[in-house]
Design a protein around this motif. Structure first.
Motif, PDB file in Angstrom:
ATOM      1  N   MET A  39     -23.407 -32.990  68.065  1.00  0.00           N
ATOM      2  CA  MET A  39     -22.842 -31.753  67.521  1.00  0.00           C
ATOM      3  C   MET A  39     -21.958 -32.061  66.315  1.00  0.00           C
ATOM      4  O   MET A  39     -22.090 -31.443  65.258  1.00  0.00           O
ATOM      5  CB  MET A  39     -22.039 -31.024  68.607  1.00  0.00           C
ATOM      6  CG  MET A  39     -22.896 -30.418  69.692  1.00  0.00           C
ATOM      7  SD  MET A  39     -21.971 -29.362  70.833  1.00  0.00           S
ATOM      8  CE  MET A  39     -21.110 -30.590  71.809  1.00  0.00           C
ATOM      9  N   GLU A  98     -27.469 -28.585  62.919  1.00  0.00           N
ATOM     10  CA  GLU A  98     -26.115 -28.433  63.476  1.00  0.00           C
ATOM     11  C   GLU A  98     -26.130 -27.913  64.906  1.00  0.00           C
ATOM     12  O   GLU A  98     -25.110 -27.995  65.613  1.00  0.00           O
ATOM     13  CB  GLU A  98     -25.268 -27.517  62.587  1.00  0.00           C
ATOM     14  CG  GLU A  98     -25.774 -26.086  62.457  1.00  0.00           C
ATOM     15  CD  GLU A  98     -26.723 -25.894  61.292  1.00  0.00           C
ATOM     16  OE1 GLU A  98     -26.853 -24.757  60.815  1.00  0.00           O
ATOM     17  OE2 GLU A  98     -27.326 -26.900  60.859  1.00  0.00           O
ATOM     18  N   HIS A  99     -27.260 -27.362  65.359  1.00  0.00           N
ATOM     19  CA  HIS A  99     -27.379 -26.892  66.741  1.00  0.00           C
ATOM     20  C   HIS A  99     -28.075 -27.902  67.648  1.00  0.00           C
ATOM     21  O   HIS A  99     -28.130 -27.713  68.865  1.00  0.00           O
ATOM     22  CB  HIS A  99     -28.161 -25.571  66.788  1.00  0.00           C
ATOM     23  CG  HIS A  99     -27.457 -24.451  66.098  1.00  0.00           C
ATOM     24  ND1 HIS A  99     -28.109 -23.293  65.691  1.00  0.00           N
ATOM     25  CD2 HIS A  99     -26.169 -24.312  65.723  1.00  0.00           C
ATOM     26  CE1 HIS A  99     -27.234 -22.497  65.098  1.00  0.00           C
ATOM     27  NE2 HIS A  99     -26.055 -23.089  65.107  1.00  0.00           N
ATOM     28  N   TYR A 100     -28.616 -28.942  67.047  1.00  0.00           N
ATOM     29  CA  TYR A 100     -29.304 -29.981  67.823  1.00  0.00           C
ATOM     30  C   TYR A 100     -28.389 -30.542  68.914  1.00  0.00           C
ATOM     31  O   TYR A 100     -28.814 -30.790  70.044  1.00  0.00           O
ATOM     32  CB  TYR A 100     -29.756 -31.095  66.872  1.00  0.00           C
ATOM     33  CG  TYR A 100     -30.241 -32.353  67.554  1.00  0.00           C
ATOM     34  CD1 TYR A 100     -31.547 -32.456  68.019  1.00  0.00           C
ATOM     35  CD2 TYR A 100     -29.397 -33.446  67.718  1.00  0.00           C
ATOM     36  CE1 TYR A 100     -31.995 -33.617  68.628  1.00  0.00           C
ATOM     37  CE2 TYR A 100     -29.831 -34.603  68.324  1.00  0.00           C
ATOM     38  CZ  TYR A 100     -31.137 -34.684  68.782  1.00  0.00           C
ATOM     39  OH  TYR A 100     -31.570 -35.836  69.394  1.00  0.00           O
ATOM     40  N   GLY A 101     -27.129 -30.744  68.560  1.00  0.00           N
ATOM     41  CA  GLY A 101     -26.179 -31.331  69.502  1.00  0.00           C
ATOM     42  C   GLY A 101     -25.965 -30.500  70.759  1.00  0.00           C
ATOM     43  O   GLY A 101     -25.668 -31.048  71.829  1.00  0.00           O
ATOM     44  N   TRP A 102     -26.117 -29.191  70.656  1.00  0.00           N
ATOM     45  CA  TRP A 102     -25.938 -28.349  71.840  1.00  0.00           C
ATOM     46  C   TRP A 102     -27.037 -28.627  72.865  1.00  0.00           C
ATOM     47  O   TRP A 102     -26.773 -28.700  74.068  1.00  0.00           O
ATOM     48  CB  TRP A 102     -25.946 -26.875  71.443  1.00  0.00           C
ATOM     49  CG  TRP A 102     -24.753 -26.466  70.645  1.00  0.00           C
ATOM     50  CD1 TRP A 102     -24.688 -26.264  69.301  1.00  0.00           C
ATOM     51  CD2 TRP A 102     -23.426 -26.235  71.145  1.00  0.00           C
ATOM     52  NE1 TRP A 102     -23.408 -25.922  68.916  1.00  0.00           N
ATOM     53  CE2 TRP A 102     -22.605 -25.892  70.025  1.00  0.00           C
ATOM     54  CE3 TRP A 102     -22.847 -26.286  72.413  1.00  0.00           C
ATOM     55  CZ2 TRP A 102     -21.249 -25.609  70.155  1.00  0.00           C
ATOM     56  CZ3 TRP A 102     -21.494 -25.993  72.540  1.00  0.00           C
ATOM     57  CH2 TRP A 102     -20.713 -25.662  71.422  1.00  0.00           C
ATOM     58  N   GLY A 129     -26.466 -32.111  74.152  1.00  0.00           N
ATOM     59  CA  GLY A 129     -25.299 -32.106  75.019  1.00  0.00           C
ATOM     60  C   GLY A 129     -25.554 -31.495  76.380  1.00  0.00           C
ATOM     61  O   GLY A 129     -24.948 -31.885  77.379  1.00  0.00           O
TER      62      GLY A 129
END
Length: 397
Positions: free
Chosen positions: A146, A242-246, A249
């Motif tokens: 994220m 930028e949403h890959y981390g969600w 996670g």
């Protein structure tokens, strides 16, 4: 074990996941910067796994000969310098070389943190501490992608390696100030000249090798996911970087949750018992993942569901294989930890590379490698458990 020491060991264990997960959202930007494609950028990941595998074989004998602190501080310093070299890499070849050196430095924390736990705890105690370390280590896959996605968009991919430089400096200060030497002063120090013989004896221990191989195969599936998920999530399903981390996670949160449940279950069942049950969960989820990837669904969530259970089950598999393999190693704990890590990340490097080789524009290469790891992990885990039972029956009463 004191909370301060667990936190320091967790930070040291986080060197590898941070140096991997942090820069995954930057793959597309790095491909543009170096005028190549993501398949070639994945080489920086595969070479990092290779460095982790080779470097751990070096630090194990050093830790058994000179104690835990000196090799550890040397490794952290090397990681710091290599991270700076990555940030200012003028070419892809330079970056690949710097990533290899970065891995050689970062693996010191992984080897020596396991050795420190083995110095201080028995098998069940080690499994509990390893499960607690998973809580600290598991935060890296949640926060790093994220934060990495945001940093890539705001400051460029180089900022990721500058952040790793600062992290390693902080970890080095924490080790220097707060981590005492754990190798007992009266314990015989293993000579460096006997390192190869020591590794040979460990490889000849079929139970140690079986548990190390089980963990390595399972971790290979995890790194197949790490190597394949940037393409699958960002390119194939259109998830913004930028949403890959969600998404990443979410799977890491399952990993942390299962690791903490594992720590509580260890008071009732031993690590070997829990391991042989959990590998079947891993296999079932992996086969479900493969089935979904064959269907090539338009929505992402059918793929995410079995992927979640695959990664969550590792929260039990990883600490328990480490604890079982390290149990009773004593004076050769450093070498045992090094060989354990070498086996694990050697397989991880192969799994990550295989995903790249099989790349065909779908999620199937990632799912196929994870499924293969699931099948092999079950086979090896069952074989090792049978060997352990036979040894227990042969032991004198």
């Amino acid at each position: 074990m004191k909370l301060r020491i667990i936190l320091i060991l967790g930070a040291l264990s986080a060197f590898a996941p941070l140096a991997i997960d942090f820069y995954l959202p930057g793959f597309p930007a790095m491909a543009v910067a170096f005028g190549t494609d993501e398949k070639h950028i994945q080489l920086t990941l595969a070479v990092y796994f290779t460095g982790l595998a080779i470097g751990q074989l070096i630090y194990g004998p050093l830790a058994d000969r000179f104690g835990r602190r000196l090799p550890l501080l040397s490794g952290v310093a090397l990681f710091t310098l290599a991270s700076l070299a990555c940030a200012y890499a003028p070419s892809l070849e330079w970056l690949i070389g710097a990533r290899f050196v970065q891995a050689l430095g970062g693996c010191a924390g992984m080897v020596i943190s396991r050795a420190v736990v083995s110095d201080k705890c028995d098998a069940v105690g080690s499994a509990k501490v390893f499960s607690q370390l998973m809580l600290v280590v598991g935060l890296a896959p949640i926060l790093a992608p994220m934060l990495g996605g945001v940093m890539v968009n705001l400051y460029g991919w180089q900022s990721i390696f500058l952040a790793l430089t600062l992290f390693s400096v902080g970890a080095g200060i924490a080790v220097a100030v707060g981590l005492p030497e754990s190798l007992p002063a009266n314990q015989p120090r293993q000579p460096l000249s006997g390192a190869l013989r020591q590794y040979g004896r460990l490889l000849g221990d079929r139970i140690f090798f079986g548990y190390a191989l089980t963990g390595g195969i399972a971790i290979g599936g995890m790194f197949a996911y790490i190597a394949g998920s940037p393409f699958v999530f960002i390119k194939l399903y259109g998830v913004p970087a930028e949403h890959y981390g969600w998404l990443f996670g979410t799977n890491a949160a399952g990993f942390i949750l299962v690791a903490q449940v594992n720590a509580r279950l260890l008071s009732k069942r031993g690590p070997a018992f829990l391991l042989t049950r959990t590998v079947w969960v891993y296999l079932a989820a992996a086969l479900a993942l493969l089935a979904v990837s064959v269907l090539q669904t338009e929505a992402l969530w059918p793929l995410m569901l079995p992927l979640f259970f695959c990664m969550a089950s590792l929260g039990c598999i990883m600490p328990n294989t480490s604890a079982c393999a390290m149990n009773g190693q004593g004076a050769r704990a450093g070498s045992a930890s090094a060989l354990l890590g070498c086996i694990q990340f050697g397989i991880a490097a192969g799994a990550a590379s295989l995903v790249g080789v099989l790349h065909n524009g779908t999620a199937m290469p990632m799912a196929m490698v994870i499924s293969l790891c699931g099948v092999l992990a079950v086979i090896v885990a069952m074989w090792t458990r049978r060997l352990q039972r036979e040894r227990a029956l042969q032991a004198p009463v």
